[in-house]
Design an enzyme around this catalytic site. Sequence first.
Site, PDB file in Angstrom:
ATOM      1  N   CYS A  87       0.834  -1.206   0.000  1.00 52.10           N
ATOM      2  CA  CYS A  87       0.000   0.000   0.000  1.00 52.10           C
ATOM      3  C   CYS A  87       0.874   1.264   0.000  1.00 52.10           C
ATOM      4  O   CYS A  87       1.497   1.563  -0.992  1.00 52.10           O
ATOM      5  CB  CYS A  87      -0.985  -0.056   1.175  1.00 52.10           C
ATOM      6  SG  CYS A  87      -2.365   1.085   0.983  1.00 52.10           S
TER       7      CYS A  87
ATOM      8  N   HIS B   2      -3.484  -5.722   0.991  1.00 46.25           N
ATOM      9  CA  HIS B   2      -2.821  -5.901   2.289  1.00 46.25           C
ATOM     10  C   HIS B   2      -2.766  -7.366   2.696  1.00 46.25           C
ATOM     11  O   HIS B   2      -3.660  -7.845   3.416  1.00 46.25           O
ATOM     12  CB  HIS B   2      -3.609  -5.145   3.360  1.00 46.25           C
ATOM     13  CG  HIS B   2      -3.427  -3.669   3.318  1.00 46.25           C
ATOM     14  ND1 HIS B   2      -2.392  -3.030   3.961  1.00 46.25           N
ATOM     15  CD2 HIS B   2      -4.144  -2.690   2.712  1.00 46.25           C
ATOM     16  CE1 HIS B   2      -2.478  -1.727   3.764  1.00 46.25           C
ATOM     17  NE2 HIS B   2      -3.533  -1.483   2.998  1.00 46.25           N
TER      18      HIS B   2
ATOM     19  N   GLU C 203      -1.025  -8.677   4.949  1.00 50.06           N
ATOM     20  CA  GLU C 203      -0.882  -8.798   6.418  1.00 50.06           C
ATOM     21  C   GLU C 203      -2.235  -8.759   7.131  1.00 50.06           C
ATOM     22  O   GLU C 203      -2.330  -9.087   8.296  1.00 50.06           O
ATOM     23  CB  GLU C 203       0.068  -7.706   6.950  1.00 50.06           C
ATOM     24  CG  GLU C 203      -0.544  -6.323   7.144  1.00 50.06           C
ATOM     25  CD  GLU C 203      -0.712  -5.520   5.854  1.00 50.06           C
ATOM     26  OE1 GLU C 203      -0.571  -6.106   4.759  1.00 50.06           O
ATOM     27  OE2 GLU C 203      -1.005  -4.313   5.954  1.00 50.06           O
TER      28      GLU C 203
END
Lengths: 235, 82
Positions: free
Chosen positions: A87, A204, A206
Site C-alpha cells: 500500500c 494488504h 498482512e
Amino acid sequence: MKCGVVVFPGSNCDHDCFHILKHVFKLDTEWIWHKGDVDLSRFDLIVLPGGYSYGDYLRAGAIAQFSSVMKEVVRFANSGRMVLGICNGFQVLVESGLLPGALIQNHTQKFVCKTVSIRVESVSTPFSCECVEKPVLEIPIAHHQGSYFIDSDGLDQLVDNQQIVFRYSGPGGEVTDQYNPNGSVDNIAGIVNKNKNVMGLMPHPERCADPAWPNLDGQLIFKSIIYSLQDGVSL
Amino acid sequence: MIAKIHITFKDGVLDPQGKAVHHTLIDLGYNEVSEIQMGKYLELKMDGVSREEAENRVTEMCEKLFANTVIESYRFTLETAK
C-alpha cells in the site's frame, strides 16, 4: 532469516506486518525507525508498511523517498535483497524509483476499503512462488491513491519482463473493468522490479494472514518470501 | 526571487478530481467549459540567488521533489521579490 519493518511517521499498518512476521511466522523481526543511523546489513527482508508516511503531503510517498532509511533501502534493494512494499509502501517504492510507474488517486475519487480478488499472474517470483495451488487470492484493499499508472511503453516492458505479479479480477480470475476497484492500468495490483527482489502491491496480505481470521490468503505471500529466503531459491 | 510553480497531470493521465469538477460546472450550465486541469501551485521565496541560479535550482527541485515526472509536468515563472 531476519526481517525489518520500517516505521515512518504516519505508518499505520506497521504493527500488523510486525505481528504476522514475528508472532504468526515466528521470524526474528525488528522495527526500523525512519531516521538516524540506519544499518540494514543484518536483514534479509525489509517491509515498507501501509499508512500515510509524512502525511502523504505533496504526493503519497514523495517525502518518504528522501528519508534516511530509504537511502539505505535503495542500497539494500540494489544489492539484490528482498523488499516488500504494501500500500503506502508500494507508493514509496515507485516514488523512490525502485519500481516503475506511479500511483494516483482512484478513478472513483473515493477511498476504497473492501476485500477484492486478485489473480496471480506469475508464480516465478520469490513473493508468489507458493501461490501455485491458488491462482486467485482474496485480499483486502484500503486506499485512496491506488490507481497504478504507467505509460504504454512501460506497460509493454512490465509484460515482456513478467513483472506483473497480481491483477484485480473477479473471484474466478476474470480480469475486466468491472473488477478494477481503482482504475489501475491493466488492472495491475502488484508488480516486481526486473530483478524480482522488490515487490510493491496495493492489497494488504498482512490483514489476512493471522489464523484468528478465516481468510488466510495473505499467508501465501509471506510463505513465498520465507520459502525463497530459507530454501535459497535463486532470484 | 520568487518562484511561482504550477504542477499538473500530463496528457493521458486520468484526473478524476478535474473530471468531477467539470461535471459540476456542466450541471451549473457552464457548457462552454470543455476541459479542466487541476493541479498544485507552490510559491517559493528564495534569497541570495541570481535569476539564472534560481532557474536551475527550481528546475532541480521540481524534478526531484515537487513533481513526479512519470505523471506530472511542471512550469514556473520567476519574479524579483518586492
